[in-house]
Design an enzyme around this catalytic site. Structure first.
Site, PDB file in Angstrom:
ATOM      1  N   ASP A  66      11.067   9.958 -29.021  1.00  0.00           N
ATOM      2  CA  ASP A  66      11.616   8.648 -29.379  1.00  0.00           C
ATOM      3  C   ASP A  66      13.127   8.819 -29.484  1.00  0.00           C
ATOM      4  OD1 ASP A  66      12.545   6.340 -30.639  1.00  0.00           O
ATOM      5  OD2 ASP A  66      10.740   6.115 -31.859  1.00  0.00           O
ATOM      6  N   TYR A 156      22.677  -6.832 -24.657  1.00  0.00           N
ATOM      7  CA  TYR A 156      22.181  -5.880 -23.657  1.00  0.00           C
ATOM      8  C   TYR A 156      23.355  -5.397 -22.792  1.00  0.00           C
ATOM      9  CZ  TYR A 156      19.663  -3.924 -19.681  1.00  0.00           C
ATOM     10  OH  TYR A 156      19.207  -3.076 -18.698  1.00  0.00           O
TER      11      TYR A 156
HETATM   12  N1  LIG Z   1      13.784  -3.793 -14.999  1.00  0.00           N
HETATM   13  C1  LIG Z   1      15.006  -4.161 -14.725  1.00  0.00           C
HETATM   14  O1  LIG Z   1      15.260  -5.249 -14.183  1.00  0.00           O
HETATM   15  C2  LIG Z   1      16.156  -3.236 -15.043  1.00  0.00           C
HETATM   16  C3  LIG Z   1      17.400  -3.499 -14.443  1.00  0.00           C
HETATM   17  C4  LIG Z   1      18.458  -2.655 -14.703  1.00  0.00           C
HETATM   18  C5  LIG Z   1      18.306  -1.569 -15.547  1.00  0.00           C
HETATM   19  N2  LIG Z   1      17.087  -1.348 -16.130  1.00  0.00           N
HETATM   20  C6  LIG Z   1      17.003  -0.194 -17.036  1.00  0.00           C
HETATM   21  O2  LIG Z   1      15.987   0.677 -16.583  1.00  0.00           O
HETATM   22  C7  LIG Z   1      15.507   1.446 -17.668  1.00  0.00           C
HETATM   23  C8  LIG Z   1      13.989   1.465 -17.598  1.00  0.00           C
HETATM   24  O3  LIG Z   1      13.500   0.153 -17.762  1.00  0.00           O
HETATM   25  P1  LIG Z   1      12.270  -0.426 -16.931  1.00  0.00           P
HETATM   26  O4  LIG Z   1      12.772  -1.529 -16.103  1.00  0.00           O
HETATM   27  O5  LIG Z   1      11.511   0.658 -16.305  1.00  0.00           O
HETATM   28  O6  LIG Z   1      11.457  -1.134 -18.114  1.00  0.00           O
HETATM   29  P2  LIG Z   1      10.162  -0.684 -18.940  1.00  0.00           P
HETATM   30  O7  LIG Z   1       8.983  -0.626 -18.056  1.00  0.00           O
HETATM   31  O8  LIG Z   1      10.160  -1.590 -20.127  1.00  0.00           O
HETATM   32  O9  LIG Z   1      10.510   0.797 -19.397  1.00  0.00           O
HETATM   33  C9  LIG Z   1      11.328   1.067 -20.504  1.00  0.00           C
HETATM   34  C10 LIG Z   1      10.887   2.383 -21.082  1.00  0.00           C
HETATM   35  O10 LIG Z   1      11.768   2.724 -22.179  1.00  0.00           O
HETATM   36  C11 LIG Z   1      10.930   3.131 -23.239  1.00  0.00           C
HETATM   37  N3  LIG Z   1      11.531   3.045 -24.560  1.00  0.00           N
HETATM   38  C12 LIG Z   1      11.882   1.948 -25.272  1.00  0.00           C
HETATM   39  N4  LIG Z   1      12.332   2.313 -26.480  1.00  0.00           N
HETATM   40  C13 LIG Z   1      12.243   3.673 -26.536  1.00  0.00           C
HETATM   41  C14 LIG Z   1      12.541   4.644 -27.521  1.00  0.00           C
HETATM   42  N5  LIG Z   1      12.997   4.293 -28.738  1.00  0.00           N
HETATM   43  N6  LIG Z   1      12.352   5.958 -27.229  1.00  0.00           N
HETATM   44  C15 LIG Z   1      11.853   6.327 -26.020  1.00  0.00           C
HETATM   45  N7  LIG Z   1      11.521   5.454 -25.061  1.00  0.00           N
HETATM   46  C16 LIG Z   1      11.726   4.136 -25.312  1.00  0.00           C
HETATM   47  C17 LIG Z   1       9.699   2.225 -23.156  1.00  0.00           C
HETATM   48  O11 LIG Z   1       8.669   2.779 -23.926  1.00  0.00           O
HETATM   49  P3  LIG Z   1       7.629   1.883 -24.780  1.00  0.00           P
HETATM   50  O12 LIG Z   1       6.673   1.333 -23.780  1.00  0.00           O
HETATM   51  O13 LIG Z   1       7.010   2.884 -25.691  1.00  0.00           O
HETATM   52  O14 LIG Z   1       8.414   0.863 -25.496  1.00  0.00           O
HETATM   53  C18 LIG Z   1       9.464   2.294 -21.655  1.00  0.00           C
HETATM   54  O15 LIG Z   1       8.770   3.460 -21.323  1.00  0.00           O
HETATM   55  C19 LIG Z   1      16.074   0.806 -18.929  1.00  0.00           C
HETATM   56  O16 LIG Z   1      17.136   1.603 -19.402  1.00  0.00           O
HETATM   57  C20 LIG Z   1      16.586  -0.538 -18.459  1.00  0.00           C
HETATM   58  O17 LIG Z   1      17.672  -0.975 -19.230  1.00  0.00           O
HETATM   59  C21 LIG Z   1      16.006  -2.136 -15.888  1.00  0.00           C
END
Ligand SMILES: NC(=O)c1ccc[n+]([C@@H]2O[C@H](COP(=O)([O-])OP(=O)(O)OC[C@H]3O[C@@H](n4cnc5c(N)ncnc54)[C@H](OP(=O)(O)O)[C@@H]3O)[C@@H](O)[C@H]2O)c1
Length: 314
Positions: A66, A156
């Site tokens: 975490d 964000y």
């Molecule tokens: N999707 C988009 O459009 C997008 C665009 C640009 C950048 N991003 C970036 O890409 C990254 C991954 O996001 P994603 O799109 O793959 O979304 P996602 O499926 O929601 O994945 C986010 C991951 O971060 C984990 N997380 C949240 N809080 C945490 C903590 N305290 N400690 C450890 N892990 C934690 C979540 O775990 P839990 O399930 O346990 O909460 C989940 O595994 C993020 O940094 C996001 O800002 C996403």
């Protein structure tokens, strides 16, 4: 030959999960992946996908991590049996959407803690050893929200702008240590991100005035359109991470998973006053497209492109 040891944060879903799978199932069998999760009870989908992808035994291991808890980060590091991490992927992140005045203090603090302080904590845990060994790669999941301000994403964006400063600063310092930092800059990606937003979408909307609430509903329509027309699958983003980060001989600071939003990013730099970007983004989000104009998707573009009139400084 020693395998490349990769540790990834945030592997319960989305980009982290897909990157872990992609590396663990790489035909070269040259990666050992530590996929870390905030809550190990959420590891089912990762293992299910690993089985169907045929990840070889020993290529993938899960650890609890975490990013809000320095002890949890240290404990995960201690469980890496190879005693080193060659590639660290700081991917864990949370979104927060809505009018600023509608966010609770708790949700603001939580997003900043996960996205900014959490990334710092993770880097603090793994960088000293990389520096000592004079070798290491760091990949960080960046966002277009870290390169340009987006309405109703103020906190964000603040967190992702902070990540840009953090990574850029380290990228200047670390090459003499043989350590390279790269950002994988993503546009919209089809993951669980929007389902896992901090708090409810918009927070307590009653806290915002009627005009702001109206603009927020317009923004939500815009967001839906952007995801429909321009979102990528996590596999596409993953290929950028795999192809460029761990293996590039001289890694760049930024790799873009899509070029869709580059015109707007250029616009920000072309007019340092910020006026052109602000006007273009306002138009893109809040002005409905005329029905007779081809849609962004039909014209092969994206709603994230700068409108032609806004491409020149105003
Ligand atoms: N999707 C988009 O459009 C997008 C665009 C640009 C950048 N991003 C970036 O890409 C990254 C991954 O996001 P994603 O799109 O793959 O979304 P996602 O499926 O929601 O994945 C986010 C991951 O971060 C984990 N997380 C949240 N809080 C945490 C903590 N305290 N400690 C450890 N892990 C934690 C979540 O775990 P839990 O399930 O346990 O909460 C989940 O595994 C993020 O940094 C996001 O800002 C996403």
């Amino acid at each position: 030959m020693d395998r490349t040891v990769v540790l990834i944060t945030g592997c319960s879903s989305g980009i982290g999960l897909h990157l872990a799978l992609r590396l663990a199932s790489d035909p070269s069998q040259s990666f050992k992946v530590y996929a870390t999760l905030r809550d190990l009870r959420a590891q089912g989908p990762l293992w299910e996908a690993a089985r169907s992808r045929g990840c070889p035994p020993g290529s993938l291991e899960t650890l609890q991590l975490d990013v809000r808890d320095a002890d949890s980060v240290a404990a995960a590091r201690a469980r890496v049996t190879e005693g080193r991490v060659d590639v660290l992927v700081c991917n864990a992140g949370r979104g927060l959407l809505g009018p600023l005045e509608a966010h609770t203090a708790g949700s603001v603090g939580s997003v900043l803690d996960v996205n900014v302080a959490g990334t710092v904590r993770t880097l603090q845990a793994f960088l000293p050893d990389m520096k000592r060994r004079r070798s290491g790669r760091v990949l960080v999941t960046g966002s277009m929200g870290g390169l340009m301000g987006l309405p109703f994403n103020a906190v964000y964006c603040a967190s992702k702008f902070a990540i840009e400063g953090l990574c850029e600063s380290l990228a200047v310092l670390l090459p003499p240590f043989g350590v390279h930092v790269s950002l994988i800059e993503c546009g919209p990606v089809r993951t669980a991100f929007l389902e896992k937003l901090e708090g409810v979408v918009g927070g307590v909307l009653d806290g915002a005035d009627a005009e702001t609430r109206h603009l927020f509903s317009r923004y939500q329509r815009h967001l839906e359109r952007i995801f429909r027309e321009a979102a990528q699958d996590p596999e596409e983003v993953t290929e950028v991470g795999v192809g460029r980060g761990p293996r590039a001989p001289r890694p760049a600071l930024r790799y873009f998973s899509t070029e869709s939003f580059l015109p707007l990013a250029h616009l920000r730099l072309a007019d340092p006053s910020g006026c052109s970007y602000v006007a273009a983004m306002h138009r893109a989000v809040f002005t409905e497209e005329p029905a007779e104009e081809p849609t962004a998707a039909a014209s092969g573009g994206s709603a994230l492109r700068a409108p032609p009139a806004a491409a020149a400084p105003q």
